[in-house]
Design a protein around this motif. Structure first.
Motif, PDB file in Angstrom:
ATOM      1  N   GLU A 147       8.525  23.886  -1.649  1.00  0.00           N
ATOM      2  CA  GLU A 147       7.424  23.371  -0.845  1.00  0.00           C
ATOM      3  C   GLU A 147       6.725  24.427   0.010  1.00  0.00           C
ATOM      4  N   LEU A 148       6.813  25.697  -0.397  1.00  0.00           N
ATOM      5  CA  LEU A 148       6.137  26.761   0.343  1.00  0.00           C
ATOM      6  C   LEU A 148       4.830  27.161  -0.339  1.00  0.00           C
ATOM      7  N   CYS A 204       2.335  35.888  -3.858  1.00  0.00           N
ATOM      8  CA  CYS A 204       3.624  36.500  -3.527  1.00  0.00           C
ATOM      9  C   CYS A 204       4.140  37.296  -4.732  1.00  0.00           C
ATOM     10  N   SER A 205       4.757  38.434  -4.474  1.00  0.00           N
ATOM     11  CA  SER A 205       5.280  39.262  -5.557  1.00  0.00           C
ATOM     12  C   SER A 205       6.809  39.266  -5.561  1.00  0.00           C
ATOM     13  N   PHE A 206       7.356  39.079  -6.770  1.00  0.00           N
ATOM     14  CA  PHE A 206       8.796  39.169  -7.006  1.00  0.00           C
ATOM     15  C   PHE A 206       9.071  40.267  -8.040  1.00  0.00           C
ATOM     16  N   GLU A 207       8.187  41.200  -8.168  1.00  0.00           N
ATOM     17  CA  GLU A 207       8.177  42.159  -9.272  1.00  0.00           C
ATOM     18  C   GLU A 207       9.506  42.907  -9.428  1.00  0.00           C
ATOM     19  N   GLY A 208       9.987  42.895 -10.679  1.00  0.00           N
ATOM     20  CA  GLY A 208      11.183  43.647 -11.038  1.00  0.00           C
ATOM     21  C   GLY A 208      12.474  43.113 -10.459  1.00  0.00           C
ATOM     22  N   SER A 209      12.440  41.922  -9.902  1.00  0.00           N
ATOM     23  CA  SER A 209      13.634  41.354  -9.262  1.00  0.00           C
ATOM     24  C   SER A 209      14.444  40.511 -10.231  1.00  0.00           C
ATOM     25  N   VAL A 210      15.654  40.168  -9.823  1.00  0.00           N
ATOM     26  CA  VAL A 210      16.512  39.244 -10.557  1.00  0.00           C
ATOM     27  C   VAL A 210      16.667  38.014  -9.671  1.00  0.00           C
ATOM     28  N   LEU A 211      16.178  36.871 -10.153  1.00  0.00           N
ATOM     29  CA  LEU A 211      16.267  35.616  -9.411  1.00  0.00           C
ATOM     30  C   LEU A 211      17.134  34.649 -10.210  1.00  0.00           C
ATOM     31  N   VAL A 212      18.369  34.490  -9.802  1.00  0.00           N
ATOM     32  CA  VAL A 212      19.317  33.632 -10.506  1.00  0.00           C
ATOM     33  C   VAL A 212      19.464  32.320  -9.742  1.00  0.00           C
ATOM     34  N   GLU A 213      19.239  31.211 -10.438  1.00  0.00           N
ATOM     35  CA  GLU A 213      19.408  29.868  -9.883  1.00  0.00           C
ATOM     36  C   GLU A 213      18.630  29.671  -8.580  1.00  0.00           C
ATOM     37  N   CYS A 214      17.413  30.181  -8.538  1.00  0.00           N
ATOM     38  CA  CYS A 214      16.557  29.974  -7.376  1.00  0.00           C
ATOM     39  C   CYS A 214      15.709  28.719  -7.589  1.00  0.00           C
ATOM     40  N   ASP A 267       3.800  35.451   4.661  1.00  0.00           N
ATOM     41  CA  ASP A 267       3.334  36.646   3.961  1.00  0.00           C
ATOM     42  C   ASP A 267       4.515  37.589   3.759  1.00  0.00           C
ATOM     43  N   PHE A 268       5.142  37.469   2.594  1.00  0.00           N
ATOM     44  CA  PHE A 268       6.249  38.365   2.276  1.00  0.00           C
ATOM     45  C   PHE A 268       6.291  38.593   0.780  1.00  0.00           C
ATOM     46  N   GLY A 269       7.043  39.611   0.357  1.00  0.00           N
ATOM     47  CA  GLY A 269       7.172  39.923  -1.053  1.00  0.00           C
ATOM     48  C   GLY A 269       8.482  40.633  -1.330  1.00  0.00           C
ATOM     49  N   PHE A 270       8.833  40.657  -2.621  1.00  0.00           N
ATOM     50  CA  PHE A 270      10.108  41.222  -3.046  1.00  0.00           C
ATOM     51  C   PHE A 270       9.875  42.243  -4.147  1.00  0.00           C
ATOM     52  N   GLU A 271      10.611  43.334  -4.091  1.00  0.00           N
ATOM     53  CA  GLU A 271      10.518  44.368  -5.111  1.00  0.00           C
ATOM     54  C   GLU A 271      11.928  44.793  -5.516  1.00  0.00           C
ATOM     55  N   THR A 272      12.244  44.597  -6.780  1.00  0.00           N
ATOM     56  CA  THR A 272      13.555  44.939  -7.368  1.00  0.00           C
ATOM     57  C   THR A 272      14.731  44.457  -6.514  1.00  0.00           C
ATOM     58  N   CYS A 273      14.652  43.199  -6.088  1.00  0.00           N
ATOM     59  CA  CYS A 273      15.740  42.595  -5.320  1.00  0.00           C
ATOM     60  C   CYS A 273      16.674  41.803  -6.241  1.00  0.00           C
ATOM     61  N   GLN A 274      17.909  41.635  -5.810  1.00  0.00           N
ATOM     62  CA  GLN A 274      18.889  40.795  -6.488  1.00  0.00           C
ATOM     63  C   GLN A 274      19.018  39.519  -5.670  1.00  0.00           C
ATOM     64  N   MET A 275      18.541  38.393  -6.238  1.00  0.00           N
ATOM     65  CA  MET A 275      18.516  37.142  -5.482  1.00  0.00           C
ATOM     66  C   MET A 275      19.252  36.054  -6.236  1.00  0.00           C
ATOM     67  N   ASP A 317       3.609  26.441  -4.235  1.00  0.00           N
ATOM     68  CA  ASP A 317       2.313  26.975  -4.631  1.00  0.00           C
ATOM     69  C   ASP A 317       2.502  28.452  -4.962  1.00  0.00           C
ATOM     70  N   LEU A 318       2.498  28.765  -6.251  1.00  0.00           N
ATOM     71  CA  LEU A 318       2.714  30.123  -6.735  1.00  0.00           C
ATOM     72  C   LEU A 318       1.487  30.654  -7.478  1.00  0.00           C
ATOM     73  N   ARG A 319       0.316  30.175  -7.100  1.00  0.00           N
ATOM     74  CA  ARG A 319      -0.904  30.668  -7.733  1.00  0.00           C
ATOM     75  C   ARG A 319      -1.009  32.178  -7.532  1.00  0.00           C
ATOM     76  N   GLN A 320      -1.301  32.871  -8.636  1.00  0.00           N
ATOM     77  CA  GLN A 320      -1.469  34.322  -8.653  1.00  0.00           C
ATOM     78  C   GLN A 320      -0.210  35.081  -8.201  1.00  0.00           C
ATOM     79  N   ALA A 321       0.936  34.426  -8.242  1.00  0.00           N
ATOM     80  CA  ALA A 321       2.196  35.116  -7.900  1.00  0.00           C
ATOM     81  C   ALA A 321       2.526  36.130  -8.983  1.00  0.00           C
ATOM     82  N   ASN A 322       3.272  37.142  -8.619  1.00  0.00           N
ATOM     83  CA  ASN A 322       3.609  38.207  -9.551  1.00  0.00           C
ATOM     84  C   ASN A 322       5.108  38.186  -9.860  1.00  0.00           C
ATOM     85  N   PHE A 323       5.437  37.762 -11.088  1.00  0.00           N
ATOM     86  CA  PHE A 323       6.819  37.766 -11.573  1.00  0.00           C
ATOM     87  C   PHE A 323       7.002  38.833 -12.658  1.00  0.00           C
TER      88      PHE A 323
END
Length: 194
Positions: free
Chosen positions: A109-110, A115-125, A94-102, A131-137
């Motif tokens: 396999e998680l 899970c929320s990644f809202e407003g983040s930058v995910l490069v080459e992740c 149970d974790f989430g990310f907000e405006t992170c640089q990743m 399982d990302l059902r209902q995840a927030n990108f």
């Protein structure tokens, strides 16, 4: 055992401006802690438990989290690079990310449902069989991130950019996308768009 340097923070609720880079912070339990502007670069957090904790403006690049428990954890405006989240304890995630640089993080396999990644930058992740059902990108930059055999049903990709998702290799039923970036669903088909 953890380095003695960390023992003085054991009962702290708010830990600020501390440098824990390359430190061993293993098998320690943190409850309701907030870490602000701390440097965990290359730190070993393996086996530690974080319950209802917040990391704000922290650097967690190359942090090791083998068997770490992340329950109710929020990462806000953090720099996170090369972290293998797929090695954390999987019993309760149970974790989430907000405006992170990743960059170069692995979520393979998680179960990251909601899970929320809202407003983040995910490069080459790497999201492989995740399982990302209902995840927030929403509003997320997914430049060169890989979605392979993922369940993205009802995920929110509103205002997300730079994603490439093959709908024949991922479940996307009722996922929400916005124009013009929805064309990221067609990139794998080598279609010419004019």
């Amino acid at each position: 055992m953890s380095d003695y340097i960390f023992d003085e923070f054991m009962d702290a609720v708010h830990i600020k401006d501390c440098n824990f880079s390359e430190r061993s912070i293993v098998e320690i339990e943190f409850v309701d802690c907030t870490f602000t502007s701390c440097d965990f670069t290359g730190a070993d957090l393996s086996g530690s438990s974080f319950d209802n904790c917040v990391f704000e403006q922290c650097n967690l690049s190359l942090t090791r989290m083998v068997g770490s428990k992340l329950r109710g954890v929020q990462f806000k405006e953090c720099k996170i690079g090369g972290v293998h989240f797929n090695k954390i304890d999987r019993f309760v995630i149970d974790f989430g990310f907000e405006t992170c640089q990743m960059r170069n993080c692995i979520f393979a396999e998680l179960n990251l449902m909601k899970c929320s990644f809202e407003g983040s930058v995910l490069v080459e992740c790497d999201f492989y069989t995740t399982d990302l059902r209902q995840a927030n990108f929403q509003g997320t930059d997914l430049n060169q991130s890989i979605f392979e055999s993922c369940n993205l049903e009802k995920a929110n990709f509103m205002d997300a950019i730079n994603y490439t998702i093959d709908p024949t290799r991922n479940k996307v039923k009722k996922a929400v996308f916005s124009l013009p970036d929805v064309v990221g669903l067609l990139k794998g088909f080598e279609i010419v768009m004019k």
